[in-house]
Design a protein around this motif. Sequence first.
Motif, PDB file in Angstrom:
ATOM      1  N   LEU A  81       0.781  -1.238   0.000  1.00 49.91           N
ATOM      2  CA  LEU A  81       0.000   0.000   0.000  1.00 49.91           C
ATOM      3  C   LEU A  81       0.815   1.292   0.000  1.00 49.91           C
ATOM      4  O   LEU A  81       0.253   2.377  -0.034  1.00 49.91           O
ATOM      5  N   GLY A  82       2.151   1.204   0.006  1.00 46.06           N
ATOM      6  CA  GLY A  82       2.979   2.419  -0.030  1.00 46.06           C
ATOM      7  C   GLY A  82       2.889   3.132  -1.370  1.00 46.06           C
ATOM      8  O   GLY A  82       3.174   4.327  -1.467  1.00 46.06           O
ATOM      9  N   THR A  83       2.512   2.379  -2.419  1.00 44.06           N
ATOM     10  CA  THR A  83       2.355   3.012  -3.722  1.00 44.06           C
ATOM     11  C   THR A  83       0.890   2.960  -4.159  1.00 44.06           C
ATOM     12  O   THR A  83       0.581   2.830  -5.344  1.00 44.06           O
ATOM     13  N   SER A  84      -0.004   3.054  -3.178  1.00 45.73           N
ATOM     14  CA  SER A  84      -1.440   3.130  -3.478  1.00 45.73           C
ATOM     15  C   SER A  84      -1.961   4.499  -3.047  1.00 45.73           C
ATOM     16  O   SER A  84      -1.372   5.140  -2.169  1.00 45.73           O
ATOM     17  N   THR A  85      -3.062   4.900  -3.638  1.00 53.13           N
ATOM     18  CA  THR A  85      -3.652   6.195  -3.277  1.00 53.13           C
ATOM     19  C   THR A  85      -4.298   6.118  -1.886  1.00 53.13           C
ATOM     20  O   THR A  85      -4.545   5.021  -1.372  1.00 53.13           O
ATOM     21  N   ASP A  86      -4.583   7.292  -1.340  1.00 49.43           N
ATOM     22  CA  ASP A  86      -5.314   7.347  -0.061  1.00 49.43           C
ATOM     23  C   ASP A  86      -6.618   6.558  -0.151  1.00 49.43           C
ATOM     24  O   ASP A  86      -6.997   5.851   0.784  1.00 49.43           O
ATOM     25  N   GLU A  87      -7.286   6.717  -1.283  1.00 53.25           N
ATOM     26  CA  GLU A  87      -8.594   6.091  -1.465  1.00 53.25           C
ATOM     27  C   GLU A  87      -8.468   4.562  -1.382  1.00 53.25           C
ATOM     28  O   GLU A  87      -9.277   3.897  -0.740  1.00 53.25           O
ATOM     29  N   ALA A  88      -7.430   4.019  -2.031  1.00 50.65           N
ATOM     30  CA  ALA A  88      -7.216   2.566  -1.987  1.00 50.65           C
ATOM     31  C   ALA A  88      -6.814   2.134  -0.580  1.00 50.65           C
ATOM     32  O   ALA A  88      -7.255   1.086  -0.084  1.00 50.65           O
ATOM     33  N   GLN A  89      -5.989   2.935   0.076  1.00 51.66           N
ATOM     34  CA  GLN A  89      -5.542   2.587   1.437  1.00 51.66           C
ATOM     35  C   GLN A  89      -6.724   2.509   2.396  1.00 51.66           C
ATOM     36  O   GLN A  89      -6.809   1.600   3.225  1.00 51.66           O
ATOM     37  N   LYS A  90      -7.647   3.478   2.269  1.00 53.62           N
ATOM     38  CA  LYS A  90      -8.798   3.477   3.177  1.00 53.62           C
ATOM     39  C   LYS A  90      -9.657   2.230   2.950  1.00 53.62           C
ATOM     40  O   LYS A  90     -10.182   1.640   3.897  1.00 53.62           O
ATOM     41  N   LEU A  91      -9.770   1.834   1.686  1.00 54.26           N
ATOM     42  CA  LEU A  91     -10.526   0.612   1.389  1.00 54.26           C
ATOM     43  C   LEU A  91      -9.822  -0.619   1.967  1.00 54.26           C
ATOM     44  O   LEU A  91     -10.478  -1.536   2.482  1.00 54.26           O
ATOM     45  N   ALA A  92      -8.485  -0.618   1.889  1.00 58.57           N
ATOM     46  CA  ALA A  92      -7.729  -1.764   2.416  1.00 58.57           C
ATOM     47  C   ALA A  92      -7.905  -1.871   3.935  1.00 58.57           C
ATOM     48  O   ALA A  92      -7.979  -2.977   4.481  1.00 58.57           O
ATOM     49  N   ILE A  93      -7.984  -0.727   4.599  1.00 60.80           N
ATOM     50  CA  ILE A  93      -8.194  -0.734   6.057  1.00 60.80           C
ATOM     51  C   ILE A  93      -9.577  -1.328   6.357  1.00 60.80           C
ATOM     52  O   ILE A  93      -9.740  -2.163   7.247  1.00 60.80           O
ATOM     53  N   GLU A  94     -10.561  -0.912   5.551  1.00 59.34           N
ATOM     54  CA  GLU A  94     -11.923  -1.432   5.728  1.00 59.34           C
ATOM     55  C   GLU A  94     -11.957  -2.948   5.472  1.00 59.34           C
ATOM     56  O   GLU A  94     -12.586  -3.707   6.212  1.00 59.34           O
ATOM     57  N   LEU A  95     -11.230  -3.351   4.430  1.00 61.16           N
ATOM     58  CA  LEU A  95     -11.167  -4.781   4.092  1.00 61.16           C
ATOM     59  C   LEU A  95     -10.499  -5.574   5.217  1.00 61.16           C
ATOM     60  O   LEU A  95     -10.937  -6.684   5.557  1.00 61.16           O
ATOM     61  N   ALA A  96      -9.453  -4.993   5.805  1.00 62.19           N
ATOM     62  CA  ALA A  96      -8.746  -5.659   6.909  1.00 62.19           C
ATOM     63  C   ALA A  96      -9.692  -5.845   8.096  1.00 62.19           C
ATOM     64  O   ALA A  96      -9.711  -6.886   8.743  1.00 62.19           O
ATOM     65  N   ARG A  97     -10.481  -4.817   8.351  1.00 63.58           N
ATOM     66  CA  ARG A  97     -11.445  -4.878   9.455  1.00 63.58           C
ATOM     67  C   ARG A  97     -12.482  -5.981   9.213  1.00 63.58           C
ATOM     68  O   ARG A  97     -12.806  -6.765  10.085  1.00 63.58           O
ATOM     69  N   LYS A  98     -12.931  -6.033   7.969  1.00 62.53           N
ATOM     70  CA  LYS A  98     -13.976  -6.979   7.590  1.00 62.53           C
ATOM     71  C   LYS A  98     -13.499  -8.433   7.640  1.00 62.53           C
ATOM     72  O   LYS A  98     -14.271  -9.348   7.881  1.00 62.53           O
ATOM     73  N   THR A  99     -12.195  -8.634   7.367  1.00 61.34           N
ATOM     74  CA  THR A  99     -11.687 -10.014   7.288  1.00 61.34           C
ATOM     75  C   THR A  99     -10.859 -10.388   8.518  1.00 61.34           C
ATOM     76  O   THR A  99     -10.150 -11.398   8.504  1.00 61.34           O
TER      77      THR A  99
END
Lengths: 414, 132
Positions: A81-99
């Motif tokens: 995620l170091g080369t992902s946008t803020d928008e993608a990072q926020k989704l990844a955080i949500e995905l981490a929470r969900k899984t």
Amino acid sequence: MEKNYYVCTGCGLLCDDIEVESEKNIINKVYTACRVGVAHMKEVRGEAGFRVDNAPVDEATAIREAASILKNAKNPLIFGLGTSTDEAQKLAIELARKTDATLDDTSSFCLGPLVEALLQDKIKTCTLDDVRNKADVIIFWGADPSDSHPRHLSKHSYFPRGSEKQRGWEEERTAIAIDVRKSHTAKICGNYFFQIPPEGDAEFIDALIAALSGKLPKTSYNYPPKKILELANILKGAKFGVIFAGLGLIYSLKDMEPVFRLMKALNEKANFQLVPMVGHYNMRGFNENLYAETGYVNRVKFENGTVKHGPEYSVVESLKAKTVDAALIIGSDPLSSLPRSVSKNLLEIPVISIDPCETLTSKHSKVYINTAISGVESGGSATRMDGIKVSFKPVVETARLSDEATLKKIMEAL
Amino acid sequence: MDFGSFLAAPEIKIRIVTYRDIFQDKAMIENRFGEEYRDRSAIIKLDAADLKQLNVKKGDTVILSNSFGRIVVKAEESGYDTPHRGLAYMPNSPWSNMLVSDETGGTGVPKFKDISVTVTSAKGEKVTEFKP
């Protein structure tokens, strides 16, 4: 004539003055960018693709397989995620929470502790624009921007004539390098290069603190006290001093206490700020986004709505201890960038690789999704190494999914 | 002089510090499985006196090994003004990472920039390849 400028996402400087010539979605020429930036923006692309078990598949199959890996895992690792946008990072955080995932990024084994200290106001910091306009003493400590952030010295830290530094580097700026080897940046610093032995940083810091208060600076490696006293005198006279802290400094310290001590001592005598030399274009963004969400900059584990944090949830320790049973790697190549003694454990679990280019990790992944290069083929926003928010638009169009779109689809398929 | 120097193929113990290189970074972006990236990564910069002790010439291949891995890279002379026997430099890459210890003391931070290895002549053996 109004110019159309683009942002280069090649490193943490996020240079915003890039011009390009493109035709039919192929970038032919890139102006203003550095060697790395030009290569980044002209990156040669193969065909877009989705693979499962190294065989080409359609988008739906790859997304379905990725979702199924995450669904079946008890403790998936989400990393990169170091080369992902803020928008993608926020989704990844949500995905981490969900899984109920373990979530970490590269800051875990580089500049995370410093970014955390900045976000907690433990260290005074400033922007690169402040540096350009005001800085008179600049220290590159364990950092070699001539190689890692090629336009750092010319655009911000040393050569420009800033609003309050019209006489520039010839008369009004002193650049200092403290390093274990004579890097390209150290060469520019000339006589202000202070060569210390590996892991000699903490001692050098304490010797410098002693020298700042007029005491005799001592080190076990017998660094000439006179040279340290000379350095202390330059630093004491700084009206706007900046330390650019790199990995050379961070890796040689057990914790950040010596840095805190030094900043305190410097600010009793002069005016000093610190900026971490963040490498990936949006590593700082990841730290800030996760901090806003959880109070931690990295190394978290989500569990039934709660968040745990600690070194055991770092990418290195969780792979080493084999506590994770699947991995979603976004824009990173841990099989190349982590010690093989640790990353080899990735070969034992199902891996989903989301990356614009083929890497050792993508080649060894169960699912590979070839995505758009963010900043070149897709837009979004990011945080520059000094905390400034930067938005960017794509330079060319692509049929590839962005990280953000990919994560959204995986989330829907869960 | 240490015992290693008397062996038929001299071997010495070296501490490696890794660093970033802009030309290597550019080569990686262009093709991380390409020759240029390999040529700019699979190198070790040694002190001239260490090269002499190893009985290898600039451009010869050497074996770097420790309990974590074994790689073959090209030996170069560092060209630094200050002597640095026992200390060598390598660009950070998958090659250097083959030798990094997994021992972190539970901190999550490996010693990427401080790697202890034994160096010996590779006697013409080819540079280690990372093929996809």
